[in-house]
Design an enzyme around this catalytic site. Structure first.
Site, PDB file in Angstrom:
ATOM      1  CE1 TYR A 122      -3.341  -2.909   0.505  1.00 15.77           C
ATOM      2  CE2 TYR A 122      -4.647  -0.908   0.648  1.00 15.77           C
ATOM      3  CZ  TYR A 122      -4.574  -2.269   0.459  1.00 15.77           C
ATOM      4  OH  TYR A 122      -5.710  -2.993   0.228  1.00 15.77           O
ATOM      5  CG  ASP A 207      -9.058   3.395   3.733  1.00 16.84           C
ATOM      6  OD1 ASP A 207      -8.902   3.212   4.947  1.00 16.84           O
ATOM      7  OD2 ASP A 207      -9.632   2.579   2.974  1.00 16.84           O
ATOM      8  CB  VAL A 208      -3.013   5.032   2.134  1.00 22.53           C
ATOM      9  CG1 VAL A 208      -2.951   3.551   1.731  1.00 22.53           C
ATOM     10  CG2 VAL A 208      -1.874   5.808   1.513  1.00 22.53           C
ATOM     11  CG  HIS A 229     -19.724   2.880   2.402  1.00 22.22           C
ATOM     12  ND1 HIS A 229     -19.846   2.592   1.065  1.00 22.22           N
ATOM     13  CD2 HIS A 229     -18.725   2.098   2.878  1.00 22.22           C
ATOM     14  CE1 HIS A 229     -18.964   1.656   0.745  1.00 22.22           C
ATOM     15  NE2 HIS A 229     -18.264   1.342   1.826  1.00 22.22           N
ATOM     16  CB  THR A 241     -22.739  -4.442   4.261  1.00 24.08           C
ATOM     17  OG1 THR A 241     -22.015  -3.209   4.303  1.00 24.08           O
ATOM     18  CG2 THR A 241     -23.198  -4.738   2.856  1.00 24.08           C
ATOM     19  CD  GLU A 299     -17.110   0.162   6.062  1.00 28.83           C
ATOM     20  OE1 GLU A 299     -16.377   1.045   5.579  1.00 28.83           O
ATOM     21  OE2 GLU A 299     -17.698  -0.690   5.366  1.00 28.83           O
TER      22      GLU A 299
HETATM   23  C1  5GW Z   1      -6.239  -4.602   3.232  1.00 33.01           C
HETATM   24  C2  5GW Z   1      -7.019  -5.744   3.012  1.00 33.01           C
HETATM   25  C3  5GW Z   1      -6.472  -7.019   3.119  1.00 33.01           C
HETATM   26  C4  5GW Z   1      -5.139  -7.163   3.447  1.00 33.01           C
HETATM   27  C5  5GW Z   1      -4.373  -6.020   3.680  1.00 33.01           C
HETATM   28  C6  5GW Z   1      -4.906  -4.754   3.565  1.00 33.01           C
HETATM   29  C7  5GW Z   1      -4.085  -3.548   3.829  1.00 33.01           C
HETATM   30  C8  5GW Z   1      -4.654  -2.353   4.284  1.00 33.01           C
HETATM   31  C9  5GW Z   1      -2.656  -3.548   3.595  1.00 33.01           C
HETATM   32  O1  5GW Z   1      -2.038  -4.543   3.190  1.00 33.01           O
HETATM   33  N1  5GW Z   1      -1.937  -2.413   3.846  1.00 33.01           N
HETATM   34  C10 5GW Z   1      -2.536  -1.277   4.293  1.00 33.01           C
HETATM   35  O2  5GW Z   1      -1.824  -0.260   4.494  1.00 33.01           O
HETATM   36  N2  5GW Z   1      -3.889  -1.238   4.544  1.00 33.01           N
HETATM   37  C11 5GW Z   1      -4.475   0.008   5.095  1.00 33.01           C
HETATM   38  O3  5GW Z   1      -5.811  -0.202   5.474  1.00 33.01           O
HETATM   39  C12 5GW Z   1      -4.482   1.136   4.057  1.00 33.01           C
HETATM   40  O4  5GW Z   1      -4.385   2.381   4.726  1.00 33.01           O
HETATM   41  C13 5GW Z   1      -5.848   0.971   3.451  1.00 33.01           C
HETATM   42  O5  5GW Z   1      -6.302   2.145   2.808  1.00 33.01           O
HETATM   43  C14 5GW Z   1      -6.671   0.621   4.691  1.00 33.01           C
HETATM   44  C15 5GW Z   1      -7.992  -0.115   4.379  1.00 33.01           C
HETATM   45  O6  5GW Z   1      -7.778  -1.183   3.487  1.00 33.01           O
HETATM   46  P1  5GW Z   1      -8.409  -1.139   2.025  1.00 33.01           P
HETATM   47  O7  5GW Z   1      -8.221   0.234   1.482  1.00 33.01           O
HETATM   48  O8  5GW Z   1      -7.816  -2.239   1.193  1.00 33.01           O
HETATM   49  O9  5GW Z   1      -9.932  -1.424   2.270  1.00 33.01           O
HETATM   50  P2  5GW Z   1     -11.137  -1.024   1.269  1.00 33.01           P
HETATM   51  O10 5GW Z   1     -12.361  -1.535   1.941  1.00 33.01           O
HETATM   52  O11 5GW Z   1     -11.132   0.479   1.146  1.00 33.01           O
HETATM   53  O12 5GW Z   1     -10.846  -1.680  -0.047  1.00 33.01           O
HETATM   54 MN    MN Z   2      -9.573   1.860   1.048  1.00 27.41          MN
END
Ligand code: 5GW
Ligand code: MN
Length: 350
Positions: A122, A207-208, A229, A241, A299
């Site tokens: 990430y 989130d990044v 959301h 959800t 969440e």
């Molecule tokens: C997320 C999902 C499964 C396994 C690892 C991660 C993960 C999340 C990662 O490997 N590294 C990471 O830095 N994150 C952090 O959690 C990021 O800041 C990311 O924005 C946040 C949320 O995860 P997302 O963005 O994948 O979740 P969704 O629901 O926005 O897709």
């Molecule tokens: Mn995200």
């Protein structure tokens, strides 16, 4: 001879009275001085000034002679709802006057802490996230980013705007989403309790995997701020959800619920964000001890917390949109949007 003695006696008596009087005065002055030093103790003065400063921060003061459009009671957004049933504002473009609120917040000398996590692959999102934030996010205000990563060497060099600061904090690598999700809440819980808390007035946790496209400013500040959301804002509550299994701590029974909030952006004061993150971390660890995991991880717990601890301000999906290429008539300005990502690829952190 006798007269002499009487004279000496009187002299001694006078001296005695004089001595007593001098001692008495001295004592009084001493206690007076003590009182004075007590009230001028620098730490007390600092505390008083700080509480005055905080107090001043509560109110919004506009300046005589500052002109702005007349607020209307008859004309405004009618295509969306901009207040909750518990009277918290829902921020949409067209519901606020940014020149007016900017003019009021500019006087307050505030600092906004912003946390972002970039673990494993990430880190690739950091460049776009930070560069776009520097274009749109609290421009002109003091911002302190706290970036948590296991790969500090992959943090790109970004030119930060005036009074914007970046602190990189190394955290252990985590691969499993359950660990990252709970670890994030635990780190936020600690951060909001630490002495860093006194360095900032508000905090946002983002989130990044997102990019800024439009202004995100002081209209978003509040005690407890939640973001709607972007997928569920038109849905009936029973299709949200939420966690529906009673075995999870995040369980919300059918028929309950206000809105579905995203965990990708939330904020508020340090105290409120501390309470929220502490709650989520605690509930997540109870679930983990029973080998349970809520359907949408942090969440789900965040949504339960915000159902029973109503946010004081809500941000519309403008503040976290699905995808920049998607449009809807209600979202007139996309401020922050998720970037497209290949989940399978980025979530393999090995
Ligand atoms: C997320 C999902 C499964 C396994 C690892 C991660 C993960 C999340 C990662 O490997 N590294 C990471 O830095 N994150 C952090 O959690 C990021 O800041 C990311 O924005 C946040 C949320 O995860 P997302 O963005 O994948 O979740 P969704 O629901 O926005 O897709
Ligand atoms: Mn995200």
């Amino acid at each position: 001879m006798k007269l002499d003695r009487i004279f000496i006696f009187f002299i001694l008596l006078l001296l005695g009275i004089l001595f007593y009087w001098v001692c008495y005065l001295g004592y009084n002055q001493e206690s007076y001085r003590k009182q004075q030093t007590q009230t001028t103790d620098p730490s007390i003065v600092k505390n008083i000034l700080m509480s005055e400063e905080k107090h001043k921060n509560l109110g919004l003061q506009s300046s005589p002679g500052f002109l702005y459009s007349q607020p209307s009671l008859l004309v405004g957004r009618t295509d969306v709802v901009s207040v909750t049933p518990w009277l918290a504002p829902i921020v949409w473009e067209g519901t606020f006057d940014s020149s007016l609120i900017d003019s009021m917040y500019k006087k307050k000398n505030i600092t906004i802490a912003t946390t972002v996590f970039a673990l494993g692959k990430y880190t690739r999102f950091l460049k776009e996230f930070l560069e776009s934030a520097e274009q749109h996010y609290f421009v002109g205000y003091r911002v302190r980013y706290y970036l948590f990563t296991d790969r500090p060497e992959e943090v790109p060099e970004i030119k930060l705007g005036e009074e914007h600061y970046l602190t990189i904090l190394k955290v252990p690598s985590m691969d499993r989403w359950q660990d990252i999700s709970m670890g994030r809440m635990e780190i936020l819980e600690k951060l909001t309790k630490s002495e860093l808390a006194s360095e900032a007035d508000y905090i946002f946790c983002l989130d990044v995997d997102a990019k800024f496209y439009g202004p995100w400013g002081v209209e978003t500040l509040g005690r407890l701020v939640a973001v709607i959301h972007p997928w569920f804002y038109g849905y009936p509550r029973d299709q949200f959800t939420y966690e529906r299994r009673p075995e999870s701590q995040a369980f919300i029974p059918a028929g309950e619920g206000d809105y579905y909030y995203t965990a990708a952006a939330f904020g508020g004061t340090f105290k409120e964000v501390h309470e929220l993150t502490k709650y989520c971390r605690e509930q997540q660890s109870i679930d983990a001890s029973k080998a349970t995991e809520a359907i949408w991880h942090d969440e789900s717990h965040l949504n339960k917390y915000l159902l029973y601890n109503k946010p004081s301000k809500l941000l519309s999906p403008e503040y976290l949109w699905r995808d920049i290429s998607m449009r809807t008539s209600q979202v007139k300005v996309i401020r922050l949007s998720h970037v497209a990502k290949n989940n399978e690829e980025v979530r393999q952190n090995a």
